[in-house]
Design a protein around this motif. Structure first.
Motif, PDB file in Angstrom:
ATOM      1  N   UNK A 165      -7.428 -42.368  27.246  1.00  0.00           N
ATOM      2  CA  UNK A 165      -8.417 -42.883  28.167  1.00  0.00           C
ATOM      3  C   UNK A 165      -9.307 -41.763  28.611  1.00  0.00           C
ATOM      4  N   UNK A 166      -8.833 -40.337  28.569  1.00  0.00           N
ATOM      5  CA  UNK A 166      -9.881 -39.480  29.025  1.00  0.00           C
ATOM      6  C   UNK A 166     -10.286 -38.043  27.802  1.00  0.00           C
ATOM      7  N   UNK A 167      -9.435 -38.325  26.660  1.00  0.00           N
ATOM      8  CA  UNK A 167      -9.619 -37.355  25.821  1.00  0.00           C
ATOM      9  C   UNK A 167     -10.205 -38.141  24.330  1.00  0.00           C
ATOM     10  N   UNK A 168     -10.951 -37.282  23.725  1.00  0.00           N
ATOM     11  CA  UNK A 168     -11.537 -37.284  22.492  1.00  0.00           C
ATOM     12  C   UNK A 168     -10.303 -37.681  21.331  1.00  0.00           C
ATOM     13  N   UNK A 169     -10.444 -38.419  20.299  1.00  0.00           N
ATOM     14  CA  UNK A 169      -9.421 -38.461  19.602  1.00  0.00           C
ATOM     15  C   UNK A 169      -9.102 -37.119  18.743  1.00  0.00           C
ATOM     16  N   UNK A 170     -10.036 -36.570  18.372  1.00  0.00           N
ATOM     17  CA  UNK A 170      -9.847 -35.078  17.684  1.00  0.00           C
ATOM     18  C   UNK A 170      -9.934 -34.084  18.838  1.00  0.00           C
ATOM     19  N   UNK A 171      -9.336 -34.080  19.974  1.00  0.00           N
ATOM     20  CA  UNK A 171      -9.365 -33.302  20.822  1.00  0.00           C
ATOM     21  C   UNK A 171      -8.578 -31.811  20.246  1.00  0.00           C
ATOM     22  N   UNK A 172      -9.031 -30.616  21.017  1.00  0.00           N
ATOM     23  CA  UNK A 172      -8.459 -29.481  20.891  1.00  0.00           C
ATOM     24  C   UNK A 172      -7.744 -28.849  21.917  1.00  0.00           C
ATOM     25  N   UNK A 173      -6.503 -28.536  21.923  1.00  0.00           N
ATOM     26  CA  UNK A 173      -5.830 -27.981  23.063  1.00  0.00           C
ATOM     27  C   UNK A 173      -5.319 -26.600  22.765  1.00  0.00           C
ATOM     28  N   UNK A 174      -5.931 -25.346  23.222  1.00  0.00           N
ATOM     29  CA  UNK A 174      -5.795 -24.164  22.916  1.00  0.00           C
ATOM     30  C   UNK A 174      -4.822 -23.703  24.121  1.00  0.00           C
ATOM     31  N   UNK A 175      -3.611 -23.926  23.640  1.00  0.00           N
ATOM     32  CA  UNK A 175      -2.499 -23.491  24.790  1.00  0.00           C
ATOM     33  C   UNK A 175      -2.150 -22.001  24.498  1.00  0.00           C
ATOM     34  N   UNK A 176      -1.271 -21.435  25.625  1.00  0.00           N
ATOM     35  CA  UNK A 176      -0.746 -20.234  25.479  1.00  0.00           C
ATOM     36  C   UNK A 176       0.182 -19.946  24.500  1.00  0.00           C
ATOM     37  N   UNK A 180       3.464 -18.850  23.065  1.00  0.00           N
ATOM     38  CA  UNK A 180       4.941 -19.679  23.448  1.00  0.00           C
ATOM     39  C   UNK A 180       4.834 -21.155  23.482  1.00  0.00           C
ATOM     40  N   UNK A 181       3.743 -21.347  23.526  1.00  0.00           N
ATOM     41  CA  UNK A 181       3.586 -23.117  23.123  1.00  0.00           C
ATOM     42  C   UNK A 181       2.576 -23.231  21.983  1.00  0.00           C
ATOM     43  N   UNK A 182       1.438 -22.505  22.086  1.00  0.00           N
ATOM     44  CA  UNK A 182       0.613 -22.727  20.685  1.00  0.00           C
ATOM     45  C   UNK A 182      -0.591 -23.612  20.938  1.00  0.00           C
ATOM     46  N   UNK A 183      -1.496 -23.746  19.839  1.00  0.00           N
ATOM     47  CA  UNK A 183      -2.602 -24.427  19.885  1.00  0.00           C
ATOM     48  C   UNK A 183      -2.352 -25.712  19.168  1.00  0.00           C
ATOM     49  N   UNK A 184      -3.140 -26.826  19.305  1.00  0.00           N
ATOM     50  CA  UNK A 184      -2.502 -28.340  18.775  1.00  0.00           C
ATOM     51  C   UNK A 184      -3.870 -29.029  18.727  1.00  0.00           C
ATOM     52  N   UNK A 185      -3.928 -29.937  17.702  1.00  0.00           N
ATOM     53  CA  UNK A 185      -5.276 -30.680  17.347  1.00  0.00           C
ATOM     54  C   UNK A 185      -5.060 -32.124  17.198  1.00  0.00           C
ATOM     55  N   UNK A 186      -5.751 -32.845  17.952  1.00  0.00           N
ATOM     56  CA  UNK A 186      -5.671 -34.335  17.780  1.00  0.00           C
ATOM     57  C   UNK A 186      -4.710 -34.968  18.849  1.00  0.00           C
TER      58      UNK A 186
END
Length: 333
Positions: A209-220, A222-228
């Motif tokens: 509803x609010x995110x692009x399908x190829x979203x990038x989430x640059x997490x801290x 201990x959790x890390x970064x993830x994509x889509x």
């Protein structure tokens, strides 16, 4: 728009002096901050209410440990604060503090090599001075670069994280007001969706509803970064929701946007009960605080990138796992 540009000029002048080699840090902090300055930083610094203390307890030790320090800024913007009825003006800076790790910092061992400390700062500017700062930084990220792993079961990727894919995050010039309004609107919609953990949509469809399908989430770290969207749901969001219950409503100190960029800071943003396993550690059934900064880049009418700073050392200390104490006790090898 002039008030935003004036506030940006205050913070840029502060950084120019603060980042200069050999600068008198106490003098710089006193000159650029209000008499009742409030500084909030991640554990173990927490709240400081004196500019001299900020210089002596945070900036001086950091500069002694990370020599030849450079600010490598990726995002810079300003805006009126939604949380006080758009009365206060805040300026945001995000990027890395890069230096040579030449002396230990908070017990984190030095290796004489280049390191990059992720940071994000929210500054409230009032009467030409910085009246309040939220200075959030990823200490587990620094630990990883020094060879110390405090959270071994990271579900996403450990990276030195880049700035925006579009390379347009430094908003030194004034931006069209309607662009910032559009960014803030989608951030508010996303926050509303986050509060509905029991809706009828799948997690992935809720995110769409609010995110692009190829979203990038640059997490801290201990959790890390993830994509889509699917990988974000699999590698963080779904795991987080499964591990926590009794989440409080979201509260923020500041929430603002300019151009395609926006974000928020809280102290804390919310509380939740650790009722399941998370980050490789068992459930405690205890309520914990989450001090968080989120920075977003909007693309069209959805969010494309998100940089997240979570005070994981503060959260886990409240759950009985004191990372810095463990480090200083020699528990990490």
């Amino acid at each position: 728009m002039k008030h935003l540009q004036a506030a940006k000029a205050v913070v840029r002048a502060f950084y120019e002096e603060l980042d200069a080699p050999g600068t008198d840090l106490e003098t710089v902090l006193i000159r650029h901050t209000a008499a009742d300055y409030l500084w909030r930083g991640f554990h173990p610094f927490n709240e400081l209410t004196d500019a001299t203390d900020v210089a002596r307890r945070f900036w001086k030790p950091l500069r002694q440990s990370l020599t030849s320090l450079q600010r490598r800024e990726d995002i810079f913007f300003a805006g009126r604060n939604q949380m006080d009825g758009f009365q206060g003006t805040w300026v945001v800076s995000m990027g890395h503090l890069m230096g040579l790790f030449d002396a230990p910092f908070l017990g984190i061992p030095s290796a004489g090599k280049i390191v990059m400390l992720r940071y994000c700062e929210f500054h409230r500017v009032e009467n030409g001075k910085i009246a309040q700062t939220a200075m959030y930084f990823d200490l587990p990220h620094l630990m990883e670069q020094a060879g110390i792993t405090a959270f071994p079961r990271q579900t996403a990727a450990q990276l030195v994280q880049p700035g925006p894919m579009t390379h347009d995050g430094l908003l030194f010039e004034a931006q069209p007001e309607q662009e910032g309004e559009a960014t803030l609107a989608v951030i508010n919609q996303m926050i509303g969706d986050l509060g509905q953990w029991d809706n009828d949509l799948s997690l992935e469809d809720e995110l769409r509803q609010t995110w692009c399908e190829d979203m990038l989430w640059w997490g801290p770290t201990g959790i890390g970064a993830t994509y889509t969207i699917p990988r974000y749901a699999q590698q963080h969001s779904g795991l987080f929701r499964a591990a926590f219950s009794d989440r409080s409503k979201t509260t923020h100190t500041a929430r603002l946007a300019e151009g395609a960029y926006g974000g928020f800071a809280g102290w804390p943003n919310f509380t939740a009960r650790l009722s399941g396993d998370f980050m490789g550690r068992p459930a405690t059934n205890e309520i914990g605080e989450f001090r968080v900064i989120d920075i977003y880049r909007r693309k069209g009418d959805k969010l494309a990138e998100n940089w997240i700073f979570i005070d994981l050392l503060h959260f886990w200390k409240g759950q009985g796992y004191d990372v810095l104490q463990q480090l200083n006790d020699g528990k990490f090898t």
